[in-house]
Motif scaffolding. Structure first.
Motif, PDB file in Angstrom:
ATOM      1  N   HIS A 138      -5.201 -12.153  -3.734  1.00 11.01           N
ATOM      2  CA  HIS A 138      -3.788 -11.917  -4.078  1.00 11.01           C
ATOM      3  C   HIS A 138      -3.075 -11.408  -2.829  1.00 11.01           C
ATOM      4  N   TYR A 139      -1.743 -11.568  -2.778  1.00 13.30           N
ATOM      5  CA  TYR A 139      -0.983 -10.987  -1.680  1.00 13.30           C
ATOM      6  C   TYR A 139      -0.682  -9.538  -2.029  1.00 13.30           C
ATOM      7  N   GLY A 140      -1.442  -8.606  -1.434  1.00 17.27           N
ATOM      8  CA  GLY A 140      -1.252  -7.189  -1.744  1.00 17.27           C
ATOM      9  C   GLY A 140       0.174  -6.725  -1.494  1.00 17.27           C
ATOM     10  N   MET A 141       0.779  -7.227  -0.411  1.00 12.70           N
ATOM     11  CA  MET A 141       2.103  -6.724  -0.049  1.00 12.70           C
ATOM     12  C   MET A 141       3.195  -7.184  -1.011  1.00 12.70           C
ATOM     13  N   GLU A 142       2.917  -8.270  -1.772  1.00 11.62           N
ATOM     14  CA  GLU A 142       3.901  -8.697  -2.793  1.00 11.62           C
ATOM     15  C   GLU A 142       4.096  -7.606  -3.825  1.00 11.62           C
ATOM     16  N   LEU A 143       3.011  -6.900  -4.119  1.00 16.07           N
ATOM     17  CA  LEU A 143       3.099  -5.799  -5.090  1.00 16.07           C
ATOM     18  C   LEU A 143       4.035  -4.704  -4.574  1.00 16.07           C
ATOM     19  N   ILE A 144       3.980  -4.457  -3.274  1.00 10.20           N
ATOM     20  CA  ILE A 144       4.849  -3.408  -2.703  1.00 10.20           C
ATOM     21  C   ILE A 144       6.316  -3.830  -2.819  1.00 10.20           C
ATOM     22  N   GLU A 145       6.573  -5.114  -2.569  1.00  9.21           N
ATOM     23  CA  GLU A 145       7.960  -5.622  -2.716  1.00  9.21           C
ATOM     24  C   GLU A 145       8.442  -5.453  -4.154  1.00  9.21           C
ATOM     25  N   GLN A 146       7.569  -5.791  -5.099  1.00  4.55           N
ATOM     26  CA  GLN A 146       7.966  -5.676  -6.518  1.00  4.55           C
ATOM     27  C   GLN A 146       8.221  -4.214  -6.888  1.00  4.55           C
ATOM     28  N   MET A 147       7.338  -3.350  -6.435  1.00  3.43           N
ATOM     29  CA  MET A 147       7.505  -1.921  -6.762  1.00  3.43           C
ATOM     30  C   MET A 147       8.793  -1.367  -6.176  1.00  3.43           C
ATOM     31  N   PRO A 168      -3.113  -3.145  10.943  1.00  2.69           N
ATOM     32  CA  PRO A 168      -1.749  -2.772  11.350  1.00  2.69           C
ATOM     33  C   PRO A 168      -0.653  -3.570  10.641  1.00  2.69           C
ATOM     34  N   ILE A 169      -0.948  -4.818  10.236  1.00  5.01           N
ATOM     35  CA  ILE A 169       0.080  -5.632   9.565  1.00  5.01           C
ATOM     36  C   ILE A 169       0.435  -5.027   8.205  1.00  5.01           C
ATOM     37  N   HIS A 170      -0.567  -4.488   7.509  1.00  3.72           N
ATOM     38  CA  HIS A 170      -0.269  -3.804   6.238  1.00  3.72           C
ATOM     39  C   HIS A 170       0.749  -2.688   6.468  1.00  3.72           C
ATOM     40  N   LEU A 171       0.551  -1.975   7.561  1.00  2.64           N
ATOM     41  CA  LEU A 171       1.422  -0.836   7.855  1.00  2.64           C
ATOM     42  C   LEU A 171       2.830  -1.312   8.235  1.00  2.64           C
ATOM     43  N   LEU A 172       2.873  -2.337   9.072  1.00  4.92           N
ATOM     44  CA  LEU A 172       4.157  -2.884   9.506  1.00  4.92           C
ATOM     45  C   LEU A 172       4.932  -3.430   8.306  1.00  4.92           C
ATOM     46  N   ASP A 173       4.259  -4.214   7.463  1.00  3.59           N
ATOM     47  CA  ASP A 173       4.929  -4.770   6.272  1.00  3.59           C
ATOM     48  C   ASP A 173       5.397  -3.654   5.334  1.00  3.59           C
ATOM     49  N   SER A 174       4.601  -2.602   5.220  1.00  4.63           N
ATOM     50  CA  SER A 174       5.001  -1.470   4.355  1.00  4.63           C
ATOM     51  C   SER A 174       6.320  -0.895   4.839  1.00  4.63           C
ATOM     52  N   ALA A 175       6.428  -0.735   6.164  1.00  3.32           N
ATOM     53  CA  ALA A 175       7.647  -0.152   6.729  1.00  3.32           C
ATOM     54  C   ALA A 175       8.828  -1.109   6.558  1.00  3.32           C
ATOM     55  N   LEU A 176       8.590  -2.411   6.727  1.00  6.46           N
ATOM     56  CA  LEU A 176       9.691  -3.386   6.581  1.00  6.46           C
ATOM     57  C   LEU A 176      10.187  -3.438   5.136  1.00  6.46           C
ATOM     58  N   ILE A 177       9.260  -3.326   4.195  1.00  3.71           N
ATOM     59  CA  ILE A 177       9.644  -3.388   2.774  1.00  3.71           C
ATOM     60  C   ILE A 177      10.337  -2.091   2.341  1.00  3.71           C
ATOM     61  N   ALA A 179       8.408   1.010   1.920  1.00  5.92           N
ATOM     62  CA  ALA A 179       7.498   1.933   1.226  1.00  5.92           C
ATOM     63  C   ALA A 179       7.775   3.349   1.742  1.00  5.92           C
ATOM     64  N   ASP A 180       7.508   4.347   0.908  1.00  7.49           N
ATOM     65  CA  ASP A 180       7.777   5.730   1.326  1.00  7.49           C
ATOM     66  C   ASP A 180       6.683   6.257   2.244  1.00  7.49           C
ATOM     67  N   VAL A 181       5.437   5.871   1.944  1.00  2.70           N
ATOM     68  CA  VAL A 181       4.269   6.399   2.661  1.00  2.70           C
ATOM     69  C   VAL A 181       3.226   5.294   2.783  1.00  2.70           C
ATOM     70  N   ALA A 182       2.472   5.290   3.876  1.00  5.02           N
ATOM     71  CA  ALA A 182       1.259   4.462   3.927  1.00  5.02           C
ATOM     72  C   ALA A 182       0.126   5.403   4.281  1.00  5.02           C
ATOM     73  N   THR A 183      -0.980   5.290   3.554  1.00  4.14           N
ATOM     74  CA  THR A 183      -2.138   6.117   3.907  1.00  4.14           C
ATOM     75  C   THR A 183      -3.139   5.235   4.637  1.00  4.14           C
ATOM     76  N   VAL A 184      -3.507   5.685   5.829  1.00  2.00           N
ATOM     77  CA  VAL A 184      -4.188   4.809   6.785  1.00  2.00           C
ATOM     78  C   VAL A 184      -5.524   5.415   7.210  1.00  2.00           C
ATOM     79  N   PRO A 185      -6.605   4.622   7.197  1.00  2.00           N
ATOM     80  CA  PRO A 185      -7.878   5.135   7.710  1.00  2.00           C
ATOM     81  C   PRO A 185      -7.751   5.415   9.218  1.00  2.00           C
ATOM     82  N   PRO A 186      -8.518   6.397   9.751  1.00  2.00           N
ATOM     83  CA  PRO A 186      -8.390   6.761  11.162  1.00  2.00           C
ATOM     84  C   PRO A 186      -8.526   5.570  12.112  1.00  2.00           C
ATOM     85  N   ALA A 187      -9.456   4.665  11.860  1.00  2.00           N
ATOM     86  CA  ALA A 187      -9.671   3.541  12.788  1.00  2.00           C
ATOM     87  C   ALA A 187      -8.438   2.638  12.828  1.00  2.00           C
ATOM     88  N   THR A 188      -7.816   2.421  11.686  1.00  2.00           N
ATOM     89  CA  THR A 188      -6.618   1.561  11.633  1.00  2.00           C
ATOM     90  C   THR A 188      -5.450   2.244  12.336  1.00  2.00           C
TER      91      THR A 188
END
Ligand code: G3P
Length: 219
Positions: A138-147, A168-177, A179-188
């Motif tokens: 599934h496109y995970g980021m579509e859910l963020i757009e819907q929310m 990093p793309i998850h994070l970038l897309d979150s910011a473009l959409i 989202a209020d917060v992204a929780t990111v593993p240290p390596a990412t």
């Protein structure tokens, strides 16, 4: 957009915090297991140097048990957020804690309908797992757009906390959409620094500085 760090590894949190990249921390039972330390001690240690919200997950399956755990967890630090799974019992807990002014984070959320339920129950945060949606095609980021659209349509104050961030793309897309917060593993989080032109540019500057320091002609 706020950056939370998705780990119970105290030294990784300290390292990211020194770079100003930690607005809050999220933990879960798997991350606590991975860190290999006692649950309470780990959270207390994190709370000793992090001022932002720290999500601590309840383990009971019934509302009564979750509320007992919440009563205990809130004493482990000054900004503890009670993490609750997306179940009918969990939503009872969110409603109760929200009426007491205790912050909540609804986790293992995979659909916009679930997010709407969490918002209506009064959750402070709702955590959609985008990476795990990608994992099953599934496109995970579509859910963020819907929310984002639903929360904005109705003025819900519940914050979208993008979780299961894998790149990093998850994070970038979150910011473009938005989202209020992204929780990111240290390596990412560290991957966000990477750009070959940055490396090339720094190397060229250092090389020029070496020649300049040696008294070579500066061009
Ligand atoms: O915060 C939830 C997150 O840790 C889940 O991530 O990578 O196990 O799907 P992941």
């Amino acid at each position: 957009m706020q950056f939370f760090i998705d780990t119970a590894d105290v030294s990784a949190i300290k390292q990211a915090n020194e770079m100003g990249l930690v607005d809050g921390v999220t933990t879960n039972p798997s991350l606590i297991k991975k860190a290999g330390q006692d649950h309470e001690e780990t959270i207390r240690e994190i709370a000793s140097f992090i001022d932002g919200p720290i999500s601590v997950e309840t383990l009971s399956e019934d509302a009564e048990g979750m509320l007992k755990e919440a009563d205990e967890y809130i004493n482990w630090g000054k900004n503890i957020v009670i993490k609750v799974v997306m179940t009918p019992e969990g939503m009872k807990v969110v409603k109760e804690l929200s009426s007491r002014g205790i912050q909540t984070n609804v986790t293992v959320t995979f659909s916009a309908a679930q997010a709407l339920i969490a918002a209506k129950a009064g959750a402070t945060y709702v955590s959609p797992f985008v990476g795990r949606l990608d994992d099953i095609g599934h496109y995970g980021m579509e859910l963020i757009e819907q929310m984002r659209a639903i929360f904005d349509n109705y003025g819900f104050s519940t914050k979208i906390l993008v979780a299961s961030v894998r790149n990093p793309i998850h994070l970038l897309d979150s910011a473009l959409i938005g989202a209020d917060v992204a929780t990111v593993p240290p390596a990412t989080l560290m991957q966000l620094f990477n750009h070959p032109l940055t490396d090339k540019g720094i190397a060229a500057f250092l090389n020029d500085a070496k020649q300049w320091k040696k008294g070579a002609k500066v061009g």
